[in-house]
Design an enzyme around this catalytic site. Sequence first.
Site: not given
Length: 154
Positions: A113, A127
């Site tokens: 995806n 992150e």
Amino acid sequence: MLESTLVLIKPDAVRRGLIGQITARLEARGLLVRGVRSFVFTDEMLRANYAHLADRPFFPELAAYMKAGMTVALWVSGVDAVTVLRRTIGDTNARTAAPGTIRGDFSTSTQRNLIHASDSPEAALVELARFFPDGPTVPEDPAIVAQLYSTNEL
Ligand code: IDP
Ligand code: MG
């Protein structure tokens, strides 16, 4: 201060030649790309980024897919950038992702995806620190921010 989020252009998107088109959509939206890095995922990075999926039956294939080629990481900033990015990339399952989203326009797979974006402001901080330990390459440019937002949005 704008909010910042981590975007990963995954190996399938890189191999399909979509780095430019995906990045162009974010830039055209008025999101600020303030850092770019490329690398190949290691097992350690995989375990950290996908810890929430480690017990799922599809994890081995996900790991192989993410290690199969180059990933491009972007530091992306904007007002409500986490929510804006999640809506811009579309549902995890690209078959149900709305047309107009990146997944909805370029993919029909739940796994292949194309793109990752942090799913909460807390996850974004973790992150971003993982992939950009030295922070963004450039600070926010107030002149550009003033073109993109009214003062009461900031
Ligand atoms: P997200 O990328 O939309 O945040 P997550 O649930 O965090 O979705 O899953 C991380 C990645 O793991 C997905 O983008 C996709 O590549 C893969 N993945 C998630 N669910 C499935 C599944 O059911 N089958 C195969 N791969 C999956
Ligand atoms: Mg996720």
